[in-house]
Design a protein around this motif. Sequence first.
Motif, PDB file in Angstrom:
ATOM      1  N   GLU A   1      22.583  34.612  46.241  1.00  0.00           N
ATOM      2  CA  GLU A   1      23.458  34.188  47.336  1.00  0.00           C
ATOM      3  C   GLU A   1      24.872  33.905  46.826  1.00  0.00           C
ATOM      4  OE1 GLU A   1      20.483  32.014  50.466  1.00  0.00           O
ATOM      5  OE2 GLU A   1      20.961  30.963  48.605  1.00  0.00           O
ATOM      6  N   VAL A   2      24.971  33.307  45.640  1.00  0.00           N
ATOM      7  CA  VAL A   2      26.278  33.035  45.047  1.00  0.00           C
ATOM      8  C   VAL A   2      26.997  34.356  44.774  1.00  0.00           C
ATOM      9  CG1 VAL A   2      27.459  32.153  42.995  1.00  0.00           C
ATOM     10  CG2 VAL A   2      25.660  30.800  44.077  1.00  0.00           C
ATOM     11  N   GLN A   3      26.267  35.312  44.216  1.00  0.00           N
ATOM     12  CA  GLN A   3      26.892  36.611  43.944  1.00  0.00           C
ATOM     13  C   GLN A   3      27.295  37.318  45.225  1.00  0.00           C
ATOM     14  OE1 GLN A   3      24.632  39.010  41.229  1.00  0.00           O
ATOM     15  NE2 GLN A   3      25.338  37.832  39.473  1.00  0.00           N
ATOM     16  N   ASP A   4      26.486  37.190  46.273  1.00  0.00           N
ATOM     17  CA  ASP A   4      26.857  37.793  47.558  1.00  0.00           C
ATOM     18  C   ASP A   4      28.121  37.145  48.119  1.00  0.00           C
ATOM     19  OD1 ASP A   4      24.756  39.554  47.467  1.00  0.00           O
ATOM     20  OD2 ASP A   4      23.450  38.363  48.776  1.00  0.00           O
ATOM     21  N   MET A   5      28.218  35.814  48.000  1.00  0.00           N
ATOM     22  CA  MET A   5      29.432  35.131  48.450  1.00  0.00           C
ATOM     23  C   MET A   5      30.636  35.582  47.621  1.00  0.00           C
ATOM     24  SD  MET A   5      28.314  31.214  49.481  1.00  0.00           S
ATOM     25  CE  MET A   5      28.077  30.735  47.794  1.00  0.00           C
TER      26      MET A   5
ATOM     27  N   ARG B   1      38.676  35.055  39.014  1.00  0.00           N
ATOM     28  CA  ARG B   1      38.107  35.522  37.746  1.00  0.00           C
ATOM     29  C   ARG B   1      37.141  34.481  37.175  1.00  0.00           C
ATOM     30  NH1 ARG B   1      40.364  39.682  35.112  1.00  0.00           N
ATOM     31  NH2 ARG B   1      40.045  38.744  33.075  1.00  0.00           N
ATOM     32  N   LEU B   2      37.538  33.214  37.234  1.00  0.00           N
ATOM     33  CA  LEU B   2      36.655  32.146  36.743  1.00  0.00           C
ATOM     34  C   LEU B   2      35.368  32.073  37.559  1.00  0.00           C
ATOM     35  CD1 LEU B   2      39.352  29.435  36.066  1.00  0.00           C
ATOM     36  CD2 LEU B   2      37.778  30.374  34.354  1.00  0.00           C
ATOM     37  N   ALA B   3      35.489  32.161  38.875  1.00  0.00           N
ATOM     38  CA  ALA B   3      34.308  32.086  39.744  1.00  0.00           C
ATOM     39  C   ALA B   3      33.389  33.282  39.521  1.00  0.00           C
ATOM     40  CB  ALA B   3      34.739  32.006  41.206  1.00  0.00           C
ATOM     41  N   ARG B   4      33.962  34.462  39.352  1.00  0.00           N
ATOM     42  CA  ARG B   4      33.141  35.650  39.090  1.00  0.00           C
ATOM     43  C   ARG B   4      32.372  35.488  37.780  1.00  0.00           C
ATOM     44  NH1 ARG B   4      34.549  40.575  41.913  1.00  0.00           N
ATOM     45  NH2 ARG B   4      33.574  41.697  40.199  1.00  0.00           N
ATOM     46  N   ARG B   5      33.058  35.004  36.765  1.00  0.00           N
ATOM     47  CA  ARG B   5      32.403  34.821  35.476  1.00  0.00           C
ATOM     48  C   ARG B   5      31.297  33.776  35.585  1.00  0.00           C
ATOM     49  NH1 ARG B   5      36.763  33.999  32.767  1.00  0.00           N
ATOM     50  NH2 ARG B   5      37.244  36.196  32.597  1.00  0.00           N
ATOM     51  N   ALA B   6      31.552  32.682  36.310  1.00  0.00           N
ATOM     52  CA  ALA B   6      30.540  31.633  36.486  1.00  0.00           C
ATOM     53  C   ALA B   6      29.334  32.150  37.262  1.00  0.00           C
ATOM     54  CB  ALA B   6      31.147  30.428  37.205  1.00  0.00           C
ATOM     55  N   ALA B   7      29.554  33.108  38.165  1.00  0.00           N
ATOM     56  CA  ALA B   7      28.454  33.677  38.957  1.00  0.00           C
ATOM     57  C   ALA B   7      27.749  34.810  38.214  1.00  0.00           C
ATOM     58  CB  ALA B   7      28.986  34.187  40.296  1.00  0.00           C
ATOM     59  N   GLY B   8      28.193  35.090  36.984  1.00  0.00           N
ATOM     60  CA  GLY B   8      27.549  36.149  36.198  1.00  0.00           C
ATOM     61  C   GLY B   8      27.993  37.550  36.595  1.00  0.00           C
ATOM     62  N   MET B   9      29.142  37.646  37.229  1.00  0.00           N
ATOM     63  CA  MET B   9      29.660  38.948  37.649  1.00  0.00           C
ATOM     64  C   MET B   9      30.753  39.388  36.670  1.00  0.00           C
ATOM     65  SD  MET B   9      29.862  38.187  41.700  1.00  0.00           S
ATOM     66  CE  MET B   9      30.474  39.806  42.111  1.00  0.00           C
ATOM     67  N   PRO B  10      30.992  40.684  36.563  1.00  0.00           N
ATOM     68  CA  PRO B  10      32.008  41.160  35.618  1.00  0.00           C
ATOM     69  C   PRO B  10      33.419  40.863  36.109  1.00  0.00           C
ATOM     70  CG  PRO B  10      31.133  42.994  36.878  1.00  0.00           C
ATOM     71  CD  PRO B  10      30.318  41.791  37.249  1.00  0.00           C
TER      72      PRO B  10
ATOM     73  N   ALA C   1      37.542  42.182  35.207  1.00  0.00           N
ATOM     74  CA  ALA C   1      38.277  43.256  34.550  1.00  0.00           C
ATOM     75  C   ALA C   1      39.017  42.716  33.340  1.00  0.00           C
ATOM     76  CB  ALA C   1      39.266  43.878  35.535  1.00  0.00           C
ATOM     77  N   ARG C   2      39.064  43.538  32.294  1.00  0.00           N
ATOM     78  CA  ARG C   2      39.909  43.271  31.139  1.00  0.00           C
ATOM     79  C   ARG C   2      40.815  44.468  30.977  1.00  0.00           C
ATOM     80  NH1 ARG C   2      35.339  42.472  27.596  1.00  0.00           N
ATOM     81  NH2 ARG C   2      36.513  43.689  26.122  1.00  0.00           N
ATOM     82  N   PHE C   3      41.819  44.349  30.158  1.00  0.00           N
ATOM     83  CA  PHE C   3      42.815  45.404  29.989  1.00  0.00           C
ATOM     84  C   PHE C   3      42.137  46.768  29.822  1.00  0.00           C
ATOM     85  CE2 PHE C   3      45.837  47.985  27.635  1.00  0.00           C
ATOM     86  CZ  PHE C   3      46.954  47.825  28.430  1.00  0.00           C
ATOM     87  N   GLY C   4      42.434  47.663  30.735  1.00  0.00           N
ATOM     88  CA  GLY C   4      41.894  49.014  30.678  1.00  0.00           C
ATOM     89  C   GLY C   4      40.480  49.154  31.190  1.00  0.00           C
ATOM     90  N   GLU C   5      39.882  48.080  31.695  1.00  0.00           N
ATOM     91  CA  GLU C   5      38.495  48.143  32.157  1.00  0.00           C
ATOM     92  C   GLU C   5      38.355  47.744  33.614  1.00  0.00           C
ATOM     93  OE1 GLU C   5      36.315  47.035  27.947  1.00  0.00           O
ATOM     94  OE2 GLU C   5      36.424  45.532  29.518  1.00  0.00           O
ATOM     95  N   ALA C   6      39.394  47.924  34.411  1.00  0.00           N
ATOM     96  CA  ALA C   6      39.340  47.511  35.816  1.00  0.00           C
ATOM     97  C   ALA C   6      38.273  48.256  36.600  1.00  0.00           C
ATOM     98  CB  ALA C   6      40.705  47.711  36.489  1.00  0.00           C
ATOM     99  N   ASP C   7      37.880  49.448  36.134  1.00  0.00           N
ATOM    100  CA  ASP C   7      36.872  50.213  36.852  1.00  0.00           C
ATOM    101  C   ASP C   7      35.465  49.610  36.718  1.00  0.00           C
ATOM    102  OD1 ASP C   7      37.050  50.883  34.117  1.00  0.00           O
ATOM    103  OD2 ASP C   7      36.041  52.782  34.449  1.00  0.00           O
ATOM    104  N   LEU C   8      35.280  48.625  35.837  1.00  0.00           N
ATOM    105  CA  LEU C   8      33.976  47.982  35.686  1.00  0.00           C
ATOM    106  C   LEU C   8      33.669  47.026  36.838  1.00  0.00           C
ATOM    107  CD1 LEU C   8      33.916  47.060  31.900  1.00  0.00           C
ATOM    108  CD2 LEU C   8      32.755  48.942  33.032  1.00  0.00           C
ATOM    109  N   VAL C   9      34.710  46.577  37.508  1.00  0.00           N
ATOM    110  CA  VAL C   9      34.542  45.570  38.557  1.00  0.00           C
ATOM    111  C   VAL C   9      34.199  46.261  39.868  1.00  0.00           C
ATOM    112  CG1 VAL C   9      35.625  43.709  39.810  1.00  0.00           C
ATOM    113  CG2 VAL C   9      36.169  44.043  37.408  1.00  0.00           C
ATOM    114  N   GLU C  10      33.007  45.968  40.355  1.00  0.00           N
ATOM    115  CA  GLU C  10      32.599  46.495  41.641  1.00  0.00           C
ATOM    116  C   GLU C  10      32.623  45.368  42.650  1.00  0.00           C
ATOM    117  OE1 GLU C  10      28.925  48.562  41.522  1.00  0.00           O
ATOM    118  OE2 GLU C  10      29.456  49.665  39.729  1.00  0.00           O
ATOM    119  N   ASP C  11      33.600  45.427  43.548  1.00  0.00           N
ATOM    120  CA  ASP C  11      33.718  44.362  44.550  1.00  0.00           C
ATOM    121  C   ASP C  11      32.803  44.689  45.667  1.00  0.00           C
ATOM    122  OD1 ASP C  11      37.239  44.077  43.870  1.00  0.00           O
ATOM    123  OD2 ASP C  11      35.529  43.196  42.885  1.00  0.00           O
TER     124      ASP C  11
END
Length: 186
Positions: free
Chosen positions: A12-16, A165-174, A176-186
Amino acid sequence: MAVPLSRISGVEVQDMMKAVARALRHVARVALWLAAAGLILMTVFITAQVVARYIFNDSLVWSEPAAVILMGWFIFLGAAVGIREGYHLSFDVLLYFLPETAKLWLYSISDLVVVGFGFGMVWFGSQLALSAWDVKLPSLGISGAFDFLPIVGGGVLVVLFSLERLARRAAGMPTARFGEADLVED
């Protein structure tokens, strides 16, 4: 009736967070489009000034201050989007030797520092804008506060995107870092 946080599952946290990320992706897209429009408009203003000065031997008194205000907007909006998308430079040599959990802690500390910087932009930018509120820019006929509003607007977005970014990391979601923006699936 509010649901206690202890009763919310990780899914549910990840869905939010995905819903928040989708909304902030739209905010970032609008900010980037506004920054691009500001860059184009600034270029048009400066080109018009050059043409007026060197071809018509006249000067557009409003072009330079308007271009400077636009430049502030596209710089600060673009910088905020760059923070969200992970396109700011970083010094990552140490991170190659650390375990993943230590990396996550360092990324979070970095994002917290950026949040603090963003709050500083909002606070001190607001102070500057308020101090220039009664000053009138003679060439534009507007308040001098407009010179400092890009700092405040950019600061608000820096805080918002860093907290995301902090909330995504706390929820265990990826994130983006420099050159890796394509890893983030919103």
